[in-house]
Scaffold this motif. Structure first.
Motif, short mmCIF file in Angstrom:
data_model
loop_
_atom_site.label_atom_id
_atom_site.label_comp_id
_atom_site.label_asym_id
_atom_site.label_seq_id
_atom_site.Cartn_x
_atom_site.Cartn_y
_atom_site.Cartn_z
N LEU A 6 51.43 10.28 -6.17
CA LEU A 6 50.13 10.91 -6.38
C LEU A 6 49.79 11.64 -5.09
O LEU A 6 49.77 11.03 -4.02
N LYS A 7 49.52 12.94 -5.21
CA LYS A 7 49.45 13.78 -4.01
C LYS A 7 48.18 14.63 -3.99
O LYS A 7 47.70 15.08 -5.03
N HIS A 8 47.65 14.83 -2.79
CA HIS A 8 46.49 15.68 -2.52
C HIS A 8 45.17 15.06 -2.98
O HIS A 8 44.20 15.78 -3.25
N ALA A 9 45.11 13.74 -3.08
CA ALA A 9 43.86 13.03 -3.38
C ALA A 9 43.25 12.51 -2.08
O ALA A 9 43.92 12.40 -1.05
N VAL A 10 41.96 12.18 -2.14
CA VAL A 10 41.33 11.42 -1.06
C VAL A 10 41.67 9.96 -1.31
O VAL A 10 41.40 9.43 -2.39
N ILE A 11 42.29 9.32 -0.34
CA ILE A 11 42.76 7.95 -0.53
C ILE A 11 42.05 7.01 0.44
O ILE A 11 42.04 7.25 1.65
N TYR A 12 41.47 5.97 -0.11
CA TYR A 12 40.91 4.88 0.69
C TYR A 12 41.87 3.70 0.57
O TYR A 12 41.98 3.08 -0.47
N THR A 13 42.57 3.42 1.64
CA THR A 13 43.61 2.39 1.59
C THR A 13 43.05 0.98 1.74
O THR A 13 43.74 0.01 1.48
N ALA A 339 40.56 -10.19 -1.35
CA ALA A 339 41.98 -10.43 -1.04
C ALA A 339 42.12 -11.34 0.18
O ALA A 339 42.96 -12.25 0.19
N LYS A 340 41.29 -11.10 1.19
CA LYS A 340 41.35 -11.92 2.40
C LYS A 340 40.85 -13.34 2.14
O LYS A 340 41.50 -14.32 2.52
N GLU A 341 39.70 -13.47 1.50
CA GLU A 341 39.11 -14.80 1.32
C GLU A 341 40.00 -15.71 0.48
O GLU A 341 40.12 -16.91 0.77
N PHE A 342 40.63 -15.15 -0.54
CA PHE A 342 41.39 -15.97 -1.48
C PHE A 342 42.91 -15.87 -1.27
O PHE A 342 43.68 -16.28 -2.12
N ASN A 343 43.27 -15.31 -0.12
CA ASN A 343 44.69 -15.25 0.25
C ASN A 343 45.54 -14.58 -0.83
O ASN A 343 46.65 -15.03 -1.15
N LEU A 344 45.00 -13.50 -1.39
CA LEU A 344 45.74 -12.71 -2.38
C LEU A 344 46.58 -11.69 -1.60
O LEU A 344 46.20 -10.54 -1.44
N THR A 345 47.71 -12.16 -1.13
CA THR A 345 48.46 -11.42 -0.12
C THR A 345 49.03 -10.10 -0.62
O THR A 345 49.33 -9.22 0.19
N GLN A 346 49.15 -9.92 -1.94
CA GLN A 346 49.71 -8.68 -2.49
C GLN A 346 48.63 -7.73 -2.99
O GLN A 346 48.95 -6.68 -3.54
N LYS A 347 47.39 -8.09 -2.81
CA LYS A 347 46.28 -7.35 -3.43
C LYS A 347 45.34 -6.76 -2.38
O LYS A 347 45.38 -7.09 -1.21
N GLY A 348 44.46 -5.87 -2.86
CA GLY A 348 43.31 -5.45 -2.07
C GLY A 348 43.48 -4.23 -1.20
O GLY A 348 42.49 -3.71 -0.67
N TYR A 349 44.73 -3.72 -1.04
CA TYR A 349 44.97 -2.61 -0.12
C TYR A 349 46.05 -1.69 -0.68
O TYR A 349 46.97 -2.14 -1.38
#
Length: 380
Positions: A6-13, A339-349
């Motif tokens: 996906l290209k040329h979008a505004v991305i919030y990581t 993701a941080k609070e519940f240790n969802l290590t593959q999620k949130g970013y």
């Protein structure tokens, strides 16, 4: 495996904003950065997305139901379908299916049902056990006849039935047996959350709770001679607070106050939604009680607010509208903090190595498309 780009979008990581960016992924994020740095690789499927905003998939740690379904029904196929609807229609790519105060048998049925549903739909990443270990003084829409003191043995039994999927529990820490109950939670990866509680500030100071269920709602209020649950949550940096940003459960000024006092790192947006979400207005049901839905509000016959029919993209937009916070702040409160609070290590970013869970919005923040584990789903 060929990759999608996906290209040329505004991305919030979740860590930064990329004004003109690209993200390359399969089921995982492979690369993300400025579009000018994209290096084409054989097999890449490139889509140009100007005037689009990409944010991490939403994480809702407090949702009972929606689209005619409810976690308490205990039907694995229906709970899996509910999670799918929430993902497709709302961009909720990680869900904690939420139970409520009911009979032991009904809760056991729900534990088994959610466990089986999670095997069918990996959007379901946990269970939020809301009750029955709460205070009748602030029962809200929880049926009083099933309320009981914290019972560690019973909790352990339910957790075993769920396959250790309980990640969050709402309880009243002022009740008998709460200390041992909290110790069990902390030793089994369960976040203890004060809610439906009449605890004083002094009692909260003795508690090990680090989370507050639907801040302001169904708890001892913030008063000038007794801070109560709400005041304690506001004062303690260790406490993370849920907010139901529908404008009914909490008026916008009080949402703004909570954000100013707690800060963006200690607020999480939740829906607390019930089965009537996404359905026509009229009569519905919550925990065996009749609920009436009108003007985007769900209430018991006596007028008590009974969960919500809030959809997650509305919560995401509302927090910005009510408080003036940035998109980056709203992203933290809708994915990164959970993701941080519940240790969802593959999620949130949206960063390399994480699951490819993303939401695509137009410039007016209307949800256009959701990617869950890299698979595209269009909002209905």
């Amino acid at each position: 495996m060929s990759a999608k780009v996906l290209k040329h979008a505004v991305i919030y990581t979740g860590e930064e904003k990329i004004e003109d960016g690209y993200v390359r992924f399969t089921d995982k994020i492979l690369n993300v950065g400025p579009a000018s740095e994209y290096q084409a690789q054989a097999g890449d499927d490139v889509e140009i997305l100007r005037d689009r905003v990409i944010v991490p998939g939403f994480i809702d740690v407090h949702a009972h139901g929606g689209y005619s379904y409810d976690a308490m029904d205990g039907d694995a196929d229906q709970i899996a379908a509910m999670a799918q609807k929430m993902m497709t229609n709302e961009g909720v790519t990680t869900l904690f299916a939420t139970t409520m105060t009911q009979s032991d048998h009904n809760i056991e049925h729900a534990m088994a049902g959610v466990k089986a549903a999670a095997a069918k739909n990996p959007v379901i990443q946990g269970i939020h056990l809301e009750g029955p270990f709460i205070s009748p003084v602030f029962k809200g829409a929880q049926p009083e006849e099933y309320i009981k003191d914290p019972d560690t043995k019973l909790l352990a039994h339910w957790n075993e039935l769920s396959g250790n999927m309980i990640k969050l529990i709402t309880y009243a820490p002022e009740d008998n047996g709460a200390a041992a109950f909290e110790d069990y939670c902390l030793s089994h990866g369960i976040v203890p959350s004060v809610g439906h509680s009449n605890a004083t500030r002094a009692q909260m100071m003795q508690s090990k709770a680090t989370h507050v269920t639907h801040l302001y709602n169904a708890q001892r209020e913030f008063k000038h001679r007794e801070p109560g649950v709400t005041g304690h949550a506001m004062l303690e940096n260790s406490m993370t607070g849920e907010l139901i940003c529908d404008g009914f459960h909490i008026v916008p000024d009080m949402i703004k106050l909570a954000l100013e006092l707690k800060g963006v790192d200690r607020i999480e947006l939740v829906t607390d939604s019930m089965r009537a979400k996404g359905m026509p207005e009229g009569e519905s049901e919550l925990g065996g009680q009749k609920v009436f839905v009108k003007d985007k509000q769900a209430r018991l016959a006596d007028g008590t607010l009974a969960g919500s029919v809030l959809q997650y993209p509305d919560a995401f937009v509302n927090i910005m509208r009510f408080t003036g916070c940035s998109v980056a702040d709203a992203v933290k409160m809708s994915s990164g903090n959970q993701a941080k609070e519940f240790n969802l290590t593959q999620k949130g970013y949206i960063i390399p190595g994480k699951d490819a869970d993303m939401n695509l919005f137009d410039s007016a923040f209307k949800l256009q498309e959701t990617y869950s584990f890299g698979q595209a789903h269009h909002a209905e």
